[in-house]
Structures are given as structure tokens and as C-alpha cells.
Enzyme design. Structure first.
Site, PDB file in Angstrom:
ATOM      1  N   SER A 124      -5.264 -11.922   7.970  1.00 25.68           N
ATOM      2  CA  SER A 124      -6.674 -12.185   7.635  1.00 25.68           C
ATOM      3  C   SER A 124      -7.476 -12.576   8.883  1.00 25.68           C
ATOM      4  CB  SER A 124      -6.758 -13.312   6.601  1.00 25.68           C
ATOM      5  OG  SER A 124      -6.392 -14.535   7.207  1.00 25.68           O
ATOM      6  N   SER A 169       0.845  -1.202   0.000  1.00 26.05           N
ATOM      7  CA  SER A 169       0.000   0.000   0.000  1.00 26.05           C
ATOM      8  C   SER A 169       0.877   1.248   0.000  1.00 26.05           C
ATOM      9  CB  SER A 169      -0.888   0.038   1.243  1.00 26.05           C
ATOM     10  OG  SER A 169      -1.632  -1.139   1.357  1.00 26.05           O
ATOM     11  N   GLU A 212      -0.591  -2.383  14.022  1.00 28.99           N
ATOM     12  CA  GLU A 212      -1.521  -2.350  12.884  1.00 28.99           C
ATOM     13  C   GLU A 212      -2.894  -2.889  13.304  1.00 28.99           C
ATOM     14  OE1 GLU A 212      -0.163  -4.695   9.533  1.00 28.99           O
ATOM     15  OE2 GLU A 212      -1.317  -3.478   8.140  1.00 28.99           O
TER      16      GLU A 212
HETATM   17  C1  LIG Z   1      -6.070  -3.709   0.812  1.00 26.11           C
HETATM   18  C2  LIG Z   1      -4.824  -4.454   1.196  1.00 26.11           C
HETATM   19  C3  LIG Z   1      -3.682  -3.770   1.540  1.00 26.11           C
HETATM   20  C4  LIG Z   1      -2.508  -4.442   1.892  1.00 26.11           C
HETATM   21  N1  LIG Z   1      -1.388  -3.711   2.183  1.00 26.11           N
HETATM   22  C5  LIG Z   1      -0.228  -4.355   2.457  1.00 26.11           C
HETATM   23  C6  LIG Z   1       0.982  -3.615   2.682  1.00 26.11           C
HETATM   24  O1  LIG Z   1       0.992  -2.371   2.634  1.00 26.11           O
HETATM   25  N2  LIG Z   1       2.115  -4.278   2.893  1.00 26.11           N
HETATM   26  C7  LIG Z   1       2.169  -5.643   2.972  1.00 26.11           C
HETATM   27  O2  LIG Z   1       3.243  -6.189   3.226  1.00 26.11           O
HETATM   28  N3  LIG Z   1       1.046  -6.393   2.745  1.00 26.11           N
HETATM   29  C8  LIG Z   1      -0.139  -5.774   2.490  1.00 26.11           C
HETATM   30  N4  LIG Z   1      -1.286  -6.513   2.250  1.00 26.11           N
HETATM   31  C9  LIG Z   1      -1.170  -7.966   2.180  1.00 26.11           C
HETATM   32  C10 LIG Z   1      -1.844  -8.715   3.309  1.00 26.11           C
HETATM   33  O3  LIG Z   1      -1.133  -8.589   4.515  1.00 26.11           O
HETATM   34  C11 LIG Z   1      -1.964 -10.177   2.849  1.00 26.11           C
HETATM   35  O4  LIG Z   1      -2.816 -10.188   1.726  1.00 26.11           O
HETATM   36  C12 LIG Z   1      -2.496 -11.073   3.939  1.00 26.11           C
HETATM   37  O5  LIG Z   1      -1.567 -11.238   4.958  1.00 26.11           O
HETATM   38  C13 LIG Z   1      -2.938 -12.454   3.398  1.00 26.11           C
HETATM   39  O6  LIG Z   1      -1.904 -13.034   2.679  1.00 26.11           O
HETATM   40  P1  LIG Z   1      -2.152 -13.625   1.197  1.00 26.11           P
HETATM   41  O7  LIG Z   1      -2.819 -12.566   0.397  1.00 26.11           O
HETATM   42  O8  LIG Z   1      -0.847 -14.160   0.726  1.00 26.11           O
HETATM   43  O9  LIG Z   1      -3.205 -14.784   1.384  1.00 26.11           O
HETATM   44  P2  LIG Z   1      -2.898 -16.325   1.852  1.00 26.11           P
HETATM   45  O10 LIG Z   1      -1.936 -16.293   2.994  1.00 26.11           O
HETATM   46  O11 LIG Z   1      -2.503 -17.061   0.611  1.00 26.11           O
HETATM   47  O12 LIG Z   1      -4.293 -16.759   2.357  1.00 26.11           O
HETATM   48  C14 LIG Z   1      -5.354 -17.210   1.475  1.00 26.11           C
HETATM   49  C15 LIG Z   1      -6.535 -17.642   2.341  1.00 26.11           C
HETATM   50  O13 LIG Z   1      -6.155 -18.752   3.186  1.00 26.11           O
HETATM   51  C16 LIG Z   1      -6.410 -18.447   4.558  1.00 26.11           C
HETATM   52  N5  LIG Z   1      -5.325 -19.033   5.377  1.00 26.11           N
HETATM   53  C17 LIG Z   1      -3.992 -18.964   5.123  1.00 26.11           C
HETATM   54  N6  LIG Z   1      -3.303 -19.587   6.116  1.00 26.11           N
HETATM   55  C18 LIG Z   1      -4.229 -20.042   7.002  1.00 26.11           C
HETATM   56  C19 LIG Z   1      -4.126 -20.747   8.242  1.00 26.11           C
HETATM   57  N7  LIG Z   1      -2.946 -21.091   8.743  1.00 26.11           N
HETATM   58  N8  LIG Z   1      -5.289 -21.033   8.913  1.00 26.11           N
HETATM   59  C20 LIG Z   1      -6.497 -20.655   8.415  1.00 26.11           C
HETATM   60  N9  LIG Z   1      -6.647 -19.988   7.231  1.00 26.11           N
HETATM   61  C21 LIG Z   1      -5.526 -19.684   6.542  1.00 26.11           C
HETATM   62  C22 LIG Z   1      -6.400 -16.940   4.644  1.00 26.11           C
HETATM   63  O14 LIG Z   1      -7.167 -16.473   5.743  1.00 26.11           O
HETATM   64  C23 LIG Z   1      -7.017 -16.549   3.299  1.00 26.11           C
HETATM   65  O15 LIG Z   1      -8.426 -16.609   3.405  1.00 26.11           O
HETATM   66  C24 LIG Z   1      -2.477  -5.862   1.905  1.00 26.11           C
HETATM   67  C25 LIG Z   1      -3.642  -6.576   1.570  1.00 26.11           C
HETATM   68  C26 LIG Z   1      -4.794  -5.893   1.212  1.00 26.11           C
HETATM   69  C27 LIG Z   1      -6.024  -6.689   0.856  1.00 26.11           C
END
Ligand SMILES: Cc1cc2nc3c(=O)[nH]c(=O)nc-3n(C[C@H](O)[C@H](O)[C@H](O)COP(=O)(O)OP(=O)(O)OC[C@H]3O[C@@H](n4cnc5c(N)ncnc54)[C@H](O)[C@@H]3O)c2cc1C
Length: 417
Positions: free
Chosen positions: A383, A146, A229
Site C-alpha cells: 500500500s 489476481s 512489481e
Molecule cells: C486489486 C488488488 C489485487 C491484488 N492482487 C494480489 C495478488 O495477486 N496476490 C497477492 O498475494 N496479493 C494481492 N493483493 C493484496 C495486496 O498485496 C494487499 O491487499 C496489500 O498488501 C495490503 O494488505 P491488506 O489488504 O492485508 O491490508 P492491511 O495490511 O490490513 O492494511 C490495512 C491498512 O493499514 C495500513 N497499514 C498496515 N500496516 C501499516 C504500517 N506498518 N504503517 C502504516 N500503515 C499501515 C495499510 O496501508 C492499509 O491502509 C491485491 C490487492 C488488490 C487491491
């Protein structure tokens, strides 16, 4: 800790604003005054430019600034995350170098944590930092960054020891975004904006002096950033969504501050679920003859109840009594539930108008904005599912979910990419 009440703080801020504010200042001049007063980030310790206030008093400061329709502190992740993290883990030189420039809006920051194969499993990150004299050479890819397109600095997590188990070989750096080998590519969201980005890093450099919190201690430092955060997002604060942007790229510092007031006011009403949102929804329901509709009434009562519960949850965390240690996680979960419920009730009230979005949209498009943005908070900052895992393990003492071998060197762990 201060003995002041929220009422006393609001009075002090009111007196200060009367003296300090002028719409004819530049944004940069106004933020310098705000930073010097300690009101830019009142939760920081006094030796880091704050006032050492707890969250409820800091919110009282923000409410009073908003009530006077002045521009608030610099938006973005520098103020919300980098400043408190550096205040806690930085050495004296790092605090003096980075924090004042965040508080007065000179520098904008982004959070370089997530990677294509490391989001929820953040400790699986693969961006590497290799020592070369008194610098580290950084290569890797970050994603969902972001504000990366307007950032001067990044809070960067990189692997400094692939032979150590995955949580133990990570370090936290203050990373200069303006250097060869850094490419920021925007990603468009369903809001229509491109708030976040991919960041490609190819042999960029960081001086050893910018290592925050010590070598291979990055996981502990990152956890401070993540806790701040969660607490900020859950309590509806933090300013990450503000509209007046700090830093050298956005080029807003030299503009007249009075020209930004109407924009700040609009965002205040669109982004926060609180008494203002409830009043707006009650008014809309009455205008549409829905004030006696049982679904609308129950929905509004539910939103009110959830908001109050979260307020008490935050107060409980502050009091520290019978604290479970997972209040920030609960606050974020409750905040997300409230946001989704608000979206649903709002769309029930406005019906098909919820699909129309443009300059003439109802209430300036606040509900439409809320609708398309609402999935985001359940993902960023960890999440909802990850928050529930943390609550169950650390709060309720349930067994840990199966995971990677905690002692195996990172380089030997199986990887997706
Ligand atoms: C609007 C927005 C702004 C963001 N800004 C930033 C930023 O500025 N900097 C930054 O570094 N990141 C940022 N992010 C990233 C955010 O932190 C990640 O998207 C988030 O941590 C989820 O990781 P992923 O997208 O890789 O999903 P994944 O980790 O691949 O997860 C996919 C799905 O599986 C579920 N899941 C995964 N592991 C488990 C588990 N162990 N138990 C149960 N369920 C699980 C998750 O809940 C999710 O529903 C941003 C995301 C969004 C949407």
C-alpha cells in the site's frame, strides 16, 4: 548493457513485426514467434529468453508493438513477476522449465503471497510447508489472488521453519494449481469483475525441485518479486491488465490472433495514464467548452508534470547516479498520485456522465473504469503507506517503526488468527 537507443530499437522491432506478424496466426503461434525474438520480455537476460534491455528500451519495444496494432506479450503475473524472479533466483533447470512456457503463453501464473492476516505484514504469513520425502505438503489460505482462476502455476510463499524468526523461516515455491487440495473461489470487485480470488490449500504437494532460491530464503526471493512489481506498476508497464490471457485454462491460445486486436487497443487507452489519456481529456474538455476552465487547465498541467517527473525518476534509477535505492517505491507512489489526479480531473470534465456505465458510455467507459479501479493500485504491491515507510527508512534513514521482535521464533509471536 546495450548501446542501442530507443529509436534504433523501435526500428528493429518495426522490421521484425513486418516479417513475423499475421492476423491469421493463432495466439499461441504468434506468442511463440514473439518469445523466440526476445521481444516478449526484453528486460530478461539473453540466456533467459530476453534481450537484456533496460526498462526504457523495453518500453520502446512495447510502444512499437502497440503502434503496429499487434497483440502484445501474454498478459498477467507470469511474464511480469514470475519470469524475472526465476531468472534471478532459479537454478538452471528451473529457468529452462518455467521461463520459456511463460514467455510463449503456455502457462499462466498467479501470486500466492497475501493471506487474511498477512498483507502489509507479509512476513507474518501462516501457510505452512512441511517436508515429506522429496515433496513439501502445503496447507493454508491465500487471498486477493489476481488471476488465480486462470492460473496454471502460483508463486507461493509458505512457512518452512516456524522456529525461526518470521522473516527467516519462509520459502518460495513454484506451485502447481491443478492438483487435489487446491480450491479457488472468486471475489467480486466494485468494477463488476471477479479478477481476484481466495485460494484454499489443503495438503497440496510441491516437489523439492520447485523450491526457488533455496530453503528458508523465501523473503529475499519475495523481495525481488515485490521490487519488480513496484517498478513495473510505477512505470505503467508490466502487462498485468492485458486482455489476451495465457495458459491452459483461459483457452485463448488456439484462437485467431487478429480477432483480439481491437480489445488490446481499447485496454491500451483505458489503463495507461500517459500522453494518450491526456489527449483524450483535452479533447473532451474542448468538446464541452471547458478548455479555458482554470480547474481543468491546472489539473491537466498537473497530470502532465507528474507523468514527466515519474519518467525522470525512472531514468535516474536507470542511470544509477545518486540513486537512493527507493526509486521503484517512489515510482509506484507517483504513479498512484497521477492515477487519482487523472480520475478527479476526468470526472470534473464529464460531470454526471461519470455515473453512467454501459455499452454506450462515453469513450467506451474508459473514465468510469478508471474511477472504480483507481483505489486498487494504492493497495496492491504494497500500500501507499507501506511505500512511504520504506522510503523513510531505507531512503531517508529514519528510525525503523516499532515491530515484532526480530529474533523471536515465529511460533511464539502474538497472532490475530
Ligand atoms: C486489486 C488488488 C489485487 C491484488 N492482487 C494480489 C495478488 O495477486 N496476490 C497477492 O498475494 N496479493 C494481492 N493483493 C493484496 C495486496 O498485496 C494487499 O491487499 C496489500 O498488501 C495490503 O494488505 P491488506 O489488504 O492485508 O491490508 P492491511 O495490511 O490490513 O492494511 C490495512 C491498512 O493499514 C495500513 N497499514 C498496515 N500496516 C501499516 C504500517 N506498518 N504503517 C502504516 N500503515 C499501515 C495499510 O496501508 C492499509 O491502509 C491485491 C490487492 C488488490 C487491491
Amino acid at each position: 548493457m546495450t548501446d542501442l537507443t530507443a529509436e534504433q530499437v523501435r526500428k528493429e522491432v518495426a522490421v521484425w513485426v513486418e516479417e513475423a506478424w499475421s492476423p491469421d496466426l493463432t495466439v499461441g503461434e504468434w506468442w511463440k514467434r514473439l518469445a523466440a525474438s526476445g521481444y516478449a520480455h526484453p528486460m530478461l537476460p539473453e540466456d533467459c529468453g530476453g534481450k537484456g534491455y533496460p526498462r526504457d528500451l523495453a518500453q520502446a519495444v512495447n510502444r512499437e508493438l502497440a503502434a503496429h496494432h499487434v497483440v502484445g506479450p501474454p498478459a498477467g503475473l507470469g511474464l511480469m513477476l514470475a519470469a524475472p524472479t526465476i531468472a534471478m533466483h532459479g537454478d538452471e533447470e528451473q529457468k529452462a522449465t518455467f521461463i520459456p512456457r511463460i514467455l510463449d503463453g503456455t502457462d499462466a501464473w498467479c501470486q500466492l503471497f497475501s493471506e487474511p492476516a498477512a498483507g502489509s505484514d507479509l512476513a507474518g504469513l501462516q501457510t505452512k510447508a512441511e517436508l515429506d520425502g522429496d515433496e513439501y505438503i502445503i496447507s493454508g489460505q491465500k487471498v486477493w489472488t489476481s488471476g488465480g482462476q486462470v492460473a496454471d502455476w502460483g508463486m507461493l510463499l509458505a512457512r518452512t521453519d516456524p522456529d525461526a524468526p518470521k522473516h527467516k523461516g519462509i520459502s518460495y515455491f513454484a506451485f502447481n494449481m491443478h492438483q487435489p487440495g487446491v480450491e479457488v473461489r472468486p471475489l467480486r470487485e466494485m468494477t463488476g469483475r471477479a479478477m481476484f480470488n481466495e485460494v484454499f490449500i489443503d495438503e497440496a504437494r510441491v516437489p523439492v525441485a520447485n523450491l526457488i532460491g533455496g530453503l528458508n530464503n523465501g523473503w529475499a526471493v519475495a523481495n525481488t518479486t515485490l521490487a519488480v512489481e513496484r517498478a513495473s506498476l510505477g512505470s505503467g508497464g508490466g502487462g498485468a491488465l492485458g486482455t489476451v490471457l495465457p495458459g491452459s485454462v483461459a483457452k485463448q491460445l488456439g484462437k485467431r490472433v487478429g480477432d483480439f486486436i481491437h480489445i488490446e487497443d481499447a485496454v491500451e487507452s483505458a489503463a495507461s495514464v500517459g500522453s494518450d489519456t491526456l489527449s483524450m481529456l483535452s479533447r473532451l474538455a474542448a468538446e464541452r467548452g471547458l478548455q479555458d476552465d482554470p480547474i481543468v487547465r491546472q489539473g491537466l498541467a498537473e497530470i502532465y508534470t507528474l507523468t514527466q517527473l515519474n519518467r525522470w525518476n525512472v531514468s535516474r534509477a536507470r542511470a544509477g547516479q545518486r540513486s537512493s535505492g527507493v526509486e521503484p517505491n517512489l515510482a509506484k507512489l507517483l504513479g498512484n498520485i497521477t492515477l487519482r489526479r487523472t480520475r478527479d480531473v476526468a470526472n470534473h470534465i464529464i460531470g454526471p456522465e461519470g455515473t453512467l456505465w454501459g455499452p454506450d458510455a462515453l469513450s467506451g467507459g474508459a473514465i468510469q473504469e478508471l474511477t472504480v479501479f483507481s483505489p486498487g493500485p494504492s493497495i496492491y504491491g504494497g500500500s501507499d503507506q507501506i511505500q512511504l515507510n520504506i522510503v523513510s527508512e531505507r531512503g531517508l534513514g529514519l528510525p525503523k517503526e516499532p515491530g515484532d521482535n526480530k529474533n523471536m521464533p515465529f511460533k511464539d509471536l502474538p497472532k490475530n488468527v
